[in-house]
Motif scaffolding. Structure first.
Motif, short mmCIF file in Angstrom:
data_model
loop_
_atom_site.label_atom_id
_atom_site.label_comp_id
_atom_site.label_asym_id
_atom_site.label_seq_id
_atom_site.Cartn_x
_atom_site.Cartn_y
_atom_site.Cartn_z
N HIS A 119 0.96 -1.21 -0.14
CA HIS A 119 -0.32 0.13 -0.11
C HIS A 119 1.07 1.44 0.40
O HIS A 119 1.60 1.71 0.74
CB HIS A 119 -0.60 0.16 1.30
N HIS A 120 1.16 1.99 -1.06
CA HIS A 120 1.65 3.67 -1.27
C HIS A 120 3.50 2.69 -1.58
O HIS A 120 3.82 3.02 -0.90
CB HIS A 120 1.61 4.33 -0.09
N ILE A 121 3.36 1.42 -2.18
CA ILE A 121 4.52 0.60 -2.31
C ILE A 121 5.74 1.23 -2.71
O ILE A 121 6.73 0.80 -2.23
CB ILE A 121 4.33 -0.22 -3.06
N ASP A 146 -0.07 -1.95 -6.41
CA ASP A 146 0.27 -0.53 -5.68
C ASP A 146 -1.08 -1.24 -4.87
O ASP A 146 -2.56 -0.64 -5.94
CB ASP A 146 0.65 -0.02 -5.60
#
Length: 202
Positions: A119-121, A146
């Motif tokens: 997540h928000h990689i 993401d």
């Protein structure tokens, strides 16, 4: 001449990096494996902050492989006490801690050529890449997905309209156990990924 020069450069890489790059050999048989991962860090500046812990879990055939995971804690040469309330990792905590190089080598050995998910990689990948740079090797070669971008695509949202992991967990009724630990966030994100993957029919 140029090829010999290139081979010399490659030959100078440490063994762990050569092993990692070998996983991307086009002749290898590909079994689709996703690795959902998260990094807890001393802050949000990838140039000056450092990784505190890495948690990752594998997904195959749309199932989380509970036994296929890694969790590693890093020795803290840079310590920010202000972030302890968020991630709970103490400088001299009870967890076994390894130096950054060892943690990164373990991470590469675990992910191999898997598609990375987070997540928000982009931030997590950049933190890993900065650590790789300190080891004088290249950047991650893995493809990445993401979960926030997947949600944007599902709901036709503009790129600038970002959602937090907490928000999406609430939307999809995912229990937020062990939130703000690397392994906990990786598992939560894996659950979210599977839900979004199914809806997007990927």
């Amino acid at each position: 001449m140029a090829l010999n020069w290139f081979k010399k450069i490659v030959k100078d890489y440490p063994k762990f990096w050569e092993t990692y790059l070998s996983y991307f050999d086009e002749n290898q048989s590909k079994e689709q494996r996703f690795v959902v991962f998260d990094c807890e860090t001393t802050g949000l500046d990838y140039k000056t902050d450092r990784i505190l812990s890495i948690g990752a879990v594998a997904i195959k055939n749309n199932q989380i492989i509970v036994g296929d995971f890694i969790e590693v804690f890093l020795q803290q040469d840079i310590f920010n006490p202000e972030t302890v309330t968020l991630h709970g990792i103490l400088k001299e905590g009870k967890e076994e801690k390894v130096v950054e190089a060892e943690a990164i080598i373990r991470f590469l050995d675990f992910i191999k050529d898997a598609t990375l998910v987070g997540h928000h990689i982009d931030f997590d990948i950049e933190m890993i890449n900065q650590a790789l740079d300190r080891l004088n090797v290249g950047k991650l070669e893995n493809q990445a997905m993401d979960t926030d971008v997947m949600y944007q695509k599902l709901k036709s949202l503009p790129q600038e309209q970002q959602s937090s992991l907490d928000e999406l967990c609430d939307i999809y009724k995912i229990k937020k156990s062990d939130r703000h630990t690397a392994s906990g966030d990786a598992f939560i994100t894996a659950l979210l990924f599977l839900k979004l993957k199914k809806k997007l029919e990927i």
